[in-house]
Design an enzyme around this catalytic site. Structure first.
Site, PDB file in Angstrom:
ATOM      1  N   HIS A 247       0.825  -1.207   0.000  1.00  0.00           N
ATOM      2  CA  HIS A 247       0.000   0.000   0.000  1.00  0.00           C
ATOM      3  C   HIS A 247       0.864   1.264   0.000  1.00  0.00           C
ATOM      4  CE1 HIS A 247      -3.699  -2.220   0.454  1.00  0.00           C
ATOM      5  NE2 HIS A 247      -4.369  -1.086   0.386  1.00  0.00           N
TER       6      HIS A 247
ATOM      7  N   LYS B 131     -10.329  -7.801   7.356  1.00  0.00           N
ATOM      8  CA  LYS B 131     -11.100  -8.109   8.565  1.00  0.00           C
ATOM      9  C   LYS B 131     -11.128  -6.898   9.477  1.00  0.00           C
ATOM     10  CE  LYS B 131      -7.251 -10.249  11.118  1.00  0.00           C
ATOM     11  NZ  LYS B 131      -7.013  -9.569  12.392  1.00  0.00           N
TER      12      LYS B 131
END
Lengths: 181, 289
Positions: free
Chosen positions: A43, A108
């Site tokens: 990222h 999650k």
């Protein structure tokens, strides 16, 4: 109870705005098709490259990013253990990816308010995979190949082909959040 | 393997220590702990929320697959935390135990197709990750043999650790509130149902160590101290009322257990550390004699 009807929706990847419109937070979905993994370091790098307007070796448009760093691949298997990691660590780096065309994310846990608004703005979606079931989820991956940032090992970008990959809609395209209970 | 010396002292080798650590790394990461499995089965039977029940069943299926396919239970094969307790009858003179243990971790993680999750420099993370170094806690005891325990700690839950230095006469209810609030803060993010390890007493660093060691205790076993055992039971009941549930999607299974370890502390303080484990609490141990 919000989830009393256990209807399971099957979806082909890549997704588009139109199919995402039909999903609501809490829906159970089986995804089949191509996913790209990217977690913390990927990222950082992707956001930096997008900032510099460098073209990437794969097109993010319409793609789903899976926050996952798999184990090594045992012989004879498509992939090792490959469950989701905690999504909130990617919150501050999500905007550039959505701007580049990412339409879905799998991870999650909770997302920030900023991400929830971005998802609504881009008419995207955030999906939950069951954390800590990396062995179970590995059986739903048909193939895996590191396609970018290979030097990062488990944090590289892998192109996964999945079949019936089970997820729950965490935040839908209207910005409804399954954790707002 | 080992050479007797004076008929009492047992000489260990680096090779046998490495081989044992390697085996324990694979075992901990692929074989679900028996007490955890028992707790999971109990939770499946008592959970009334249908989604929670189905997620718990998925966890059981995951454990079965990990075992039969010899694949890691979770892709986060953790930061391996190793406890090495040197008994009174083992001779470790001349051995580089740090090297032996780290070598074992590398061997085990490579052989088990586990994950390189360790970055060498915490402030410069661009160079990728490795299998080692692990964290080692050495201790000496009056037991026999060298006790080795490997606890691969996933970091989704490790990130939820909380420490608080309370004042000496803090009412127990405030300590309990702190522990419950730490679980609430972890919320859906760190793979509930949790096992909550708590260290009370000692110093800030020692309470942290206790909170980690607490995770090694059988989760069905309560503290030997009646007061502490009572607090453990009350905390578990309170935590399971939070309705966080499996993966944070609701249900009465938010934690499988609360394990507390205590130690004497200074007259001026009362350190408390909460170290949460995800539902994939892993550890494996062996004794080298």
């Amino acid at each position: 109870m919000l989830y009393s009807d256990r209807k399971i929706i099957e979806m082909r990847l890549p997704l588009n705005e139109k199919v995402l419109k039909g999903l609501k937070a809490g829906d159970e979905v089986l995804l089949s098709g191509v996913l790209f993994t990217a977690r913390d370091q990927a990222h950082q790098r992707l956001a930096a490259l997008l900032r510099k307007k460098v073209s990437l070796p794969f097109d993010l448009k319409g793609q789903v990013i899976y926050y996952c760093g798999p184990t090594r691949t045992p012989p004879g298997k498509a992939i090792g253990s490959c469950g989701p990691t905690t999504s909130s660590r990617m919150d501050s780096l999500t905007a550039p990816l959505l701007r580049a065309g990412v339409i879905g994310m799998i991870g999650k846990g909770r997302r920030s308010e900023e991400v929830r608004k971005l998802i609504r703005k881009h008419k995207a979606a955030y999906f939950l995979a069951t954390g800590g079931t990396g062995a179970f989820l590995s059986k739903r991956v048909i193939s895996a190949k590191a396609v970018f940032l290979k030097e990062l090992g488990p944090e590289a970008v892998y192109r996964l082909v999945v079949k019936d990959f089970p997820v729950i809609v965490g935040i839908d395209s209207r910005g409804e959040d399954v954790f707002d209970r | 393997m080992e050479r007797r010396k004076n008929n009492t002292m047992k000489r260990l080798t680096e090779k046998i220590i490495s081989a044992t650590i390697a085996r324990l790394c694979v075992e901990a990461n692929t074989c679900f702990r028996k007490d955890m499995k028992e707790a999971l089965v109990r939770a499946i039977n008592s959970e009334s929320n249908p989604r929670a029940k189905s997620i718990l069943k998925e966890l059981l299926e995951n454990a079965a697959l990990a075992k039969s396919e010899k694949i890691a239970l979770c892709q986060d094969t953790g930061l391996p935390v190793v406890f090495a307790e040197i008994g009174c009858d083992v001779d470790v003179r001349g051995l580089d135990l740090n090297r032996a243990i780290n070598k074992g971790v590398e061997e085990g993680y490579r052989r088990g197709y586990l994950r390189e999750s360790i970055v060498s420099d915490p402030l410069d993370r661009r160079k990728g990750s490795k299998f080692s170094p692990c964290i080692i806690h050495f201790d000496f005891g009056l037991h026999k043999g060298l006790r080795l325990t490997v606890l691969p700690k996933g970091f989704g839950c490790e990130n939820k650790t909380q420490l608080k230095m309370f004042v000496p006469n803090t009412p127990i209810v405030e300590i309990k509130d702190f522990i419950v609030s730490a679980v609430k803060a972890a919320g859906p993010d760190a793979c509930p149902p949790y096992v909550v390890g708590v260290g009370i007493g000692g110093s800030a660093d020692y309470a942290s160590l206790l909170s980690k060691k607490a995770l090694l205790r059988h989760i069905g076993k309560r503290s030997a101290q009646a007061l502490v055992a009572g607090i453990e039971k009350e905390l578990l009941a309170d935590i399971n009322k939070l309705d966080i549930g499996p993966m944070g999607l609701g249900g009465k299974t938010t934690a499988f257990g609360v394990n507390i370890l205590t130690y004497p502390t200074h007259i001026a303080g009362l350190p408390v550390v909460v170290n949460i484990s995800c539902h994939v609490l892993r550890s494996a141990g062996a004794v080298l004699r």
